[in-house]
Write an enzyme that holds these catalytic residues in place. Structure first.
Site, short mmCIF file in Angstrom:
data_model
loop_
_atom_site.label_atom_id
_atom_site.label_comp_id
_atom_site.label_asym_id
_atom_site.label_seq_id
_atom_site.Cartn_x
_atom_site.Cartn_y
_atom_site.Cartn_z
N ASN A 143 14.34 4.38 -6.73
CA ASN A 143 14.80 3.67 -7.94
C ASN A 143 14.30 4.31 -9.23
OD1 ASN A 143 12.19 2.75 -7.44
ND2 ASN A 143 12.61 0.68 -8.14
N GLU B 150 1.99 0.57 -4.30
CA GLU B 150 2.75 -0.09 -5.37
C GLU B 150 4.00 -0.64 -4.70
OE1 GLU B 150 1.83 -0.53 -8.38
OE2 GLU B 150 0.21 0.90 -8.66
N CYS C 55 10.96 -2.89 -9.60
CA CYS C 55 9.94 -3.77 -9.03
C CYS C 55 9.48 -4.80 -10.05
CB CYS C 55 8.77 -2.94 -8.53
SG CYS C 55 8.18 -1.81 -9.79
N GLU D 236 -1.84 2.37 -10.94
CA GLU D 236 -1.39 3.70 -11.35
C GLU D 236 -1.33 3.73 -12.88
OE1 GLU D 236 0.95 5.58 -7.59
OE2 GLU D 236 2.22 4.54 -9.03
#
Ligand code: NAD
Length: 490
Positions: free
Chosen positions: A160, A259, A293, A471
């Site tokens: 994505n 993640e 997300c 991150e």
């Protein structure tokens, strides 16, 4: 249309970059990459096998000692060069990404810039890997805490955000001194190849940056898990796969950062401006066709302003223009594949069968412009209740689910009623409420009147089943560093 950055399409077949060399891999197996807007086959890339993954791990293991002992300034130089090259190639990278992933060109350009930000931010952060000295209870003893690279990293990225999910991992890994073996998603290997060509052109030493494109995710992960040399797994993707990787990583106690999926609540309180909030909700909901997300999946609006909010949301959504991302008029691209279309329809049908109303959209788009691609109409569902699939399941598409609430305590409970805990959004003009609610939301990120709480300089990540670790930011490089304690008698 020809593929940018690949003068000769056959070059894409040499898509494995191992030990500083491009190759077609051990068995000569290939898979096609298609454009989700048109169904066109764009290229054929190598499908790496277990032996290719093993070769990449071996190369990374050999490269590690030399790379780790370069100075932080030398490693920063590589990242600075990669940053410059990425910006120089930004237009071509954006077109390539739009072709294989579908997002509108403007969004692709924004993503390339975001991806490049990680390169430069971590180039500088490499120089700030500080250790510490710690007082001892013994007068004849001193403690030092050193921070050293964890070792070989295996990274797995989703389709994505095909470019930024790579640099968000690889930049801090290189800054820390870790070689990487990366597997991109099978839908978007071309962007990954273009990024590794940048690493090659930036002069990153052989064996430090390794890319294995493959159709077989399992042959990648099984080889990685069997290897004691791989010390860290960095994964972005679905919660189901993340759980599997975390479990497997336990057998050799590898470090893991995950993640994973999200199911973001978007809460609009009675003191918010409903029009401003609805504009924000439309912008962030349909970003990347809802395949993000941090996409707001559950929109909660206070009863007293619900009418104005929904009216604006529906009006803005109706104006969105789906289409091929290469066309300047397109505001929303296709979904990535046919199963995603089916998931949207299933969630919408389930919701309407249980009493939700389709305010706009609610169907696959058809007609000449859409038939060969995976287009779903930007959709608003109202009257969404907890018994509906869309209330529970990550949506990952252009369907916004709206629920009306009455009390602050009630909406906090509804927002937290999920196993996910990545992003959340709060619209209010009351500072006390903003802080009170923020503290109670079980999410890794909260946007207050803000739809984009992300930056290379800010820690990104989730709680609960949305992941482990962060991150970006200083936290991002910590994921690639071990602490070594030194006790010294003097
Ligand atoms: P996915 O989990 O299906 O795939 C992600 C990656 O994992 C791909 O490269 C895939 O090939 C690989 N993979 C799948 N099975 C594997 C296995 N057994 N071993 C090793 N690798 C395997 O997810 P997706 O559909 O590509 O991406 C969408 C998901 O990613 C959504 O849930 C989304 O929320 C999440 N996501 C999270 C973030 C974040 O930062 N938290 C960012 C983007 C996407």
């Amino acid at each position: 249309m020809s593929l940018p950055l690949f003068e000769d399409p056959s070059v894409t077949r040499e898509s494995l970059y191992i030990d500083g060399k491009w190759s077609t891999g051990a068995t000569g197996a290939y898979f096609d990459v298609t454009n989700p807007a048109t169904g066109d086959v764009l290229a054929s890339v190598a499908s790496g096998q277990a032996s290719d993954v093993q070769n990449a791990i071996d190369a990374a293991e050999r490269a590690f000692p030399g790379f780790a002992t370069l100075t932080a300034y030398q490693r920063a130089d590589f990242l600075h060069t990669a940053h410059r090259l990425m910006l120089e190639r930004a237009d071509d990278l954006a077109v390539l990404m739009t072709m294989e992933q579908g997002k509108p060109l403007k969004a692709a350009r924004t993503e390339v810039k975001y991806a490049a930000d990680f390169l430069i931010w971590f180039a500088e952060e490499a120089k700030r890997v500080y250790g510490s000295t710690i007082p001892s209870a013994r007068p004849d003893q001193r403690f030092l805490a050193l921070r050293q690279p964890v070792g070989v990293v295996a990274a797995v990225t989703p389709w994505n955000y095909p470019i930024s999910m790579i640099t968000r991992k690889v930049a801090p890994a290189f800054a820390a001194g870790c070689p990487v073996v990366l597997k991109p998603a099978k839908n978007t290997p071309l962007t990954a190849i273009a990024v590794f060509k940048i690493f090659e052109d930036a002069g990153i030493p052989a064996g430090v940056a390794n890319l294995v494109t493959t159709q077989s995710a399992r042959s990648f992960s099984e080889t990685v898990f069997a290897s004691k040399a791989v010390r860290k797994i960095a994964f972005t993707g679905s919660t189901d796969v993340g759980k599997l990787l975390a479990k497997e990583a336990a057998s050799t106690v590898k470090r893991v950062s995950l993640e994973l999926g999200g199911h973001a609540p978007f809460i609009v309180f009675e003191d918010a401006d409903p029009v401003h909030a609805a504009k924000g909700a439309t912008l962030v909901k349909f970003l990347n066709t809802g395949q993000a997300c941090i996409s707001p999946n559950r929109i909660f609006v206070h009863r007293s302003i619900a009418e104005k909010f929904i009216e604006t949301l529906v009006a803005r959504t109706s104006k969105l223009q789906p289409g091929n991302g290469l066309e300047p008029s397109s505001g929303v691209g296709p979904l990535i594949d046919a199963p995603s279309l089916d998931r949207m329809q299933r969630q919408v049908d389930d919701a309407t069968s249980k009493g939700a109303t389709i305010a706009v959209g609610g169907r696959r788009l058809t007609g000449d412009k859409f038939d060969q691609g995976y287009f779903y109409a930007p959709t608003i569902l109202t009257g969404v209740t907890p018994d509906m699939e869309i209330y529970r399941e990550e949506t990952f598409g252009p369907v916004a689910a709206v629920t009306i609430f009455d009390e602050e305590s009630e909406v906090i409970e509804m927002a937290n009623d999920t196993d996910y805990g990545l992003a959340s959004y709060v619209y209010t003009r009351d500072l006390s409420r903003a802080l009170r609610v923020t503290e109670k939301l079980n999410f890794g990120m909260v946007g207050i009147n803000d739809i984009n709480p992300t930056s290379a300089a800010a820690p990104f990540g989730g709680v609960k089943e949305s992941g482990l670790g962060r991150e970006g930011a200083a936290e991002g490089i910590n994921e690639y560093l071990d602490t070594k304690l030194v006790g010294i008698s003097i």
